[in-house]
Scaffold this motif. Structure first.
Motif, mmCIF file in Angstrom:
data_model
loop_
_atom_site.group_PDB
_atom_site.id
_atom_site.type_symbol
_atom_site.label_atom_id
_atom_site.label_comp_id
_atom_site.label_asym_id
_atom_site.label_seq_id
_atom_site.Cartn_x
_atom_site.Cartn_y
_atom_site.Cartn_z
ATOM 1 N N GLY A 199 -6.330 -2.977 -13.137
ATOM 2 C CA GLY A 199 -5.080 -3.877 -14.326
ATOM 3 C C GLY A 199 -4.452 -5.097 -12.904
ATOM 4 O O GLY A 199 -4.797 -4.936 -12.186
ATOM 5 N N ASP A 200 -4.134 -5.915 -14.407
ATOM 6 C CA ASP A 200 -3.416 -6.726 -13.647
ATOM 7 C C ASP A 200 -2.032 -6.257 -13.682
ATOM 8 O O ASP A 200 -0.912 -6.568 -12.674
ATOM 9 C CB ASP A 200 -2.801 -7.822 -14.613
ATOM 10 N N ALA A 201 -1.486 -5.102 -13.816
ATOM 11 C CA ALA A 201 -0.142 -5.133 -13.174
ATOM 12 C C ALA A 201 0.100 -3.187 -14.362
ATOM 13 O O ALA A 201 -1.083 -3.187 -15.330
ATOM 14 C CB ALA A 201 0.892 -5.587 -14.671
ATOM 15 N N ALA A 202 0.898 -2.607 -13.848
ATOM 16 C CA ALA A 202 1.008 -1.217 -14.244
ATOM 17 C C ALA A 202 2.657 -0.680 -14.512
ATOM 18 O O ALA A 202 3.379 -1.562 -12.937
ATOM 19 C CB ALA A 202 0.615 -0.252 -13.490
ATOM 20 N N SER A 203 3.000 0.441 -14.968
ATOM 21 C CA SER A 203 4.268 0.560 -15.336
ATOM 22 C C SER A 203 4.966 1.507 -15.166
ATOM 23 O O SER A 203 3.505 2.731 -16.428
ATOM 24 C CB SER A 203 5.154 -0.402 -16.179
ATOM 25 N N PHE A 204 5.855 2.443 -14.273
ATOM 26 C CA PHE A 204 5.686 4.041 -14.600
ATOM 27 C C PHE A 204 7.467 4.579 -15.136
ATOM 28 O O PHE A 204 7.592 3.324 -14.342
ATOM 29 C CB PHE A 204 5.739 4.422 -12.949
ATOM 30 N N ASP A 205 7.246 4.366 -16.286
ATOM 31 C CA ASP A 205 8.650 5.182 -16.671
ATOM 32 C C ASP A 205 8.612 7.281 -15.797
ATOM 33 O O ASP A 205 8.341 7.250 -17.287
ATOM 34 C CB ASP A 205 8.756 4.977 -17.973
ATOM 35 N N MET A 206 10.276 7.156 -15.527
ATOM 36 C CA MET A 206 9.276 8.768 -14.807
ATOM 37 C C MET A 206 10.441 9.437 -15.767
ATOM 38 O O MET A 206 10.271 10.507 -15.779
ATOM 39 C CB MET A 206 10.485 8.504 -13.930
ATOM 40 N N LEU A 226 8.830 1.915 -11.836
ATOM 41 C CA LEU A 226 8.356 1.405 -11.037
ATOM 42 C C LEU A 226 7.311 0.617 -12.132
ATOM 43 O O LEU A 226 6.761 0.716 -13.323
ATOM 44 C CB LEU A 226 7.095 2.187 -10.623
ATOM 45 N N GLU A 227 7.738 -0.768 -11.155
ATOM 46 C CA GLU A 227 6.300 -1.810 -11.495
ATOM 47 C C GLU A 227 5.466 -2.271 -10.953
ATOM 48 O O GLU A 227 6.230 -2.837 -9.627
ATOM 49 C CB GLU A 227 7.394 -2.864 -12.281
ATOM 50 N N ALA A 228 4.022 -2.484 -11.116
ATOM 51 C CA ALA A 228 3.237 -2.664 -9.700
ATOM 52 C C ALA A 228 2.525 -4.113 -10.533
ATOM 53 O O ALA A 228 2.293 -4.196 -11.509
ATOM 54 C CB ALA A 228 2.495 -2.196 -9.690
ATOM 55 N N THR A 229 2.489 -5.050 -10.276
ATOM 56 C CA THR A 229 1.933 -6.451 -10.834
ATOM 57 C C THR A 229 1.017 -7.215 -9.349
ATOM 58 O O THR A 229 1.230 -7.046 -8.521
ATOM 59 C CB THR A 229 3.358 -7.150 -10.688
ATOM 60 N N GLY A 230 0.429 -7.598 -10.059
ATOM 61 C CA GLY A 230 -0.930 -8.201 -9.031
ATOM 62 C C GLY A 230 -1.713 -7.425 -8.390
ATOM 63 O O GLY A 230 -1.708 -6.913 -7.784
ATOM 64 N N GLN A 231 -2.846 -7.680 -9.322
ATOM 65 C CA GLN A 231 -3.988 -6.691 -8.991
ATOM 66 C C GLN A 231 -3.970 -5.699 -8.582
ATOM 67 O O GLN A 231 -3.784 -4.584 -7.196
ATOM 68 C CB GLN A 231 -4.859 -7.687 -7.678
ATOM 69 N N VAL A 232 -3.654 -4.217 -9.596
ATOM 70 C CA VAL A 232 -2.786 -3.038 -9.199
ATOM 71 C C VAL A 232 -4.791 -2.235 -9.095
ATOM 72 O O VAL A 232 -5.295 -2.191 -9.659
ATOM 73 C CB VAL A 232 -2.177 -2.686 -10.100
ATOM 74 N N VAL A 291 0.759 -1.534 0.223
ATOM 75 C CA VAL A 291 -0.297 0.263 -0.090
ATOM 76 C C VAL A 291 1.059 0.885 0.177
ATOM 77 O O VAL A 291 1.763 1.016 1.514
ATOM 78 C CB VAL A 291 -0.869 -0.093 1.685
ATOM 79 N N VAL A 292 0.990 2.230 -1.081
ATOM 80 C CA VAL A 292 0.990 3.493 -0.999
ATOM 81 C C VAL A 292 1.005 4.552 -1.062
ATOM 82 O O VAL A 292 -0.822 4.609 -1.698
ATOM 83 C CB VAL A 292 2.145 3.346 -2.323
ATOM 84 N N THR A 313 -1.137 -3.150 -4.353
ATOM 85 C CA THR A 313 -1.067 -4.089 -5.768
ATOM 86 C C THR A 313 -0.357 -5.578 -4.539
ATOM 87 O O THR A 313 0.487 -5.108 -3.235
ATOM 88 C CB THR A 313 0.597 -3.287 -6.162
ATOM 89 N N ASP A 314 0.279 -6.223 -4.999
ATOM 90 C CA ASP A 314 0.808 -7.520 -4.772
ATOM 91 C C ASP A 314 2.608 -7.279 -4.630
ATOM 92 O O ASP A 314 2.782 -7.224 -3.147
ATOM 93 C CB ASP A 314 0.524 -8.364 -5.110
ATOM 94 N N LYS A 315 3.052 -6.755 -5.242
ATOM 95 C CA LYS A 315 4.493 -6.578 -5.831
ATOM 96 C C LYS A 315 4.637 -5.408 -6.832
ATOM 97 O O LYS A 315 3.948 -4.849 -7.346
ATOM 98 C CB LYS A 315 5.026 -7.475 -6.260
ATOM 99 N N LEU A 316 5.198 -4.426 -5.833
ATOM 100 C CA LEU A 316 5.922 -3.356 -6.387
ATOM 101 C C LEU A 316 7.511 -3.216 -6.447
ATOM 102 O O LEU A 316 8.583 -3.577 -5.379
ATOM 103 C CB LEU A 316 5.600 -1.354 -5.800
ATOM 104 N N ARG A 317 7.980 -2.816 -7.907
ATOM 105 C CA ARG A 317 8.981 -3.400 -7.988
ATOM 106 C C ARG A 317 9.437 -1.473 -8.471
ATOM 107 O O ARG A 317 9.426 -0.919 -9.320
ATOM 108 C CB ARG A 317 9.559 -3.590 -9.424
ATOM 109 N N VAL A 318 10.858 -1.096 -7.547
ATOM 110 C CA VAL A 318 11.010 0.641 -7.654
ATOM 111 C C VAL A 318 12.875 0.266 -8.693
ATOM 112 O O VAL A 318 13.397 0.039 -7.287
ATOM 113 C CB VAL A 318 11.563 0.917 -6.017
ATOM 114 N N PHE A 319 13.123 1.068 -9.625
ATOM 115 C CA PHE A 319 13.958 1.157 -10.056
ATOM 116 C C PHE A 319 14.443 2.575 -9.975
ATOM 117 O O PHE A 319 13.825 3.676 -9.537
ATOM 118 C CB PHE A 319 14.216 0.602 -10.979
ATOM 119 N N TYR A 320 15.951 2.546 -9.424
ATOM 120 C CA TYR A 320 16.448 3.437 -8.741
ATOM 121 C C TYR A 320 17.846 3.647 -8.970
ATOM 122 O O TYR A 320 18.729 2.674 -9.937
ATOM 123 C CB TYR A 320 16.706 4.351 -7.944
#
Length: 178
Positions: A114-121, A97-103, A65-66, A75-82
């Motif tokens: 949705g099922d997945a979301a990606s955010f290209d900053m 950012l990549e969110a997967t699993g019931q976003v 939860v963010v 979401t179920d999983k959030l991966r943050v790239f920096y």
């Protein structure tokens, strides 16, 4: 509550969802989005956090939860790239950012699922995909399977599945006085 391990990473964390194009005025007041208020703190809660310096990423897992202000991502999983190292003392900049699993993203009376979301900053683009991507504001609903949003301009494109069509349900006068 689990907060991001490196508070420096929080400073540039930005997550947004935006309106449908102007042809669908029903959703013109889309999500304010994470990062819209630079002074508002961002809280991240999760069952587990793994920081991976070699890949410059951090992965939050387990009922993530963010929250920032009135905007929330679940979401179920959030991966943050920096950019840079998480162990360094300088401020980190989030690149993706990549969110997967019931976003689920919500702000005020607006939601997107949705099922997945990606955010290209760097490119300022958000893409939400799934068998069914649903964007709603109050009783008004738009359904497709791929939502692409330019986070800078707010321009959005909702595509239908190959064997289907985009569906829109607008309730008359539902947004009056809002």
């Amino acid at each position: 509550m689990m907060k991001l391990l490196q508070t420096a990473m929080i400073g540039t964390f930005c997550l947004c969802a935006a309106a449908l194009p102007s042809s669908a005025q029903t959703f013109s007041d889309a999500f304010a989005g994470f990062g819209s208020n630079d002074k508002a703190p961002i809280e991240i809660e999760a069952g587990e956090l793994q920081v991976e310096d070699k890949t410059n990423s951090a992965t939050f897992m387990g009922d993530v939860v963010v929250t920032q202000g009135e905007t929330k991502l679940k979401t179920d999983k959030l991966r943050v790239f920096y950019d840079g190292s998480a162990s360094g003392s300088t401020q980190q900049k989030i690149s993706k950012l990549e969110a997967t699993g019931q976003v689920y993203i919500s702000s005020k009376d607006q939601t997107a699922t949705g099922d997945a979301a990606s955010f290209d900053m760097k490119q300022e683009v958000m893409v939400m995909t799934g068998k069914k991507v649903v964007l709603s504001q109050g009783p008004n609903v738009v359904v497709g399977n791929r939502l692409t949003v330019n986070l800078k301009t707010g321009k959005a494109d909702l595509q239908a599945p190959k064997s289907g069509r985009v569906k829109v349900l607008i309730q008359p006068n539902s947004l009056k006085n809002k």
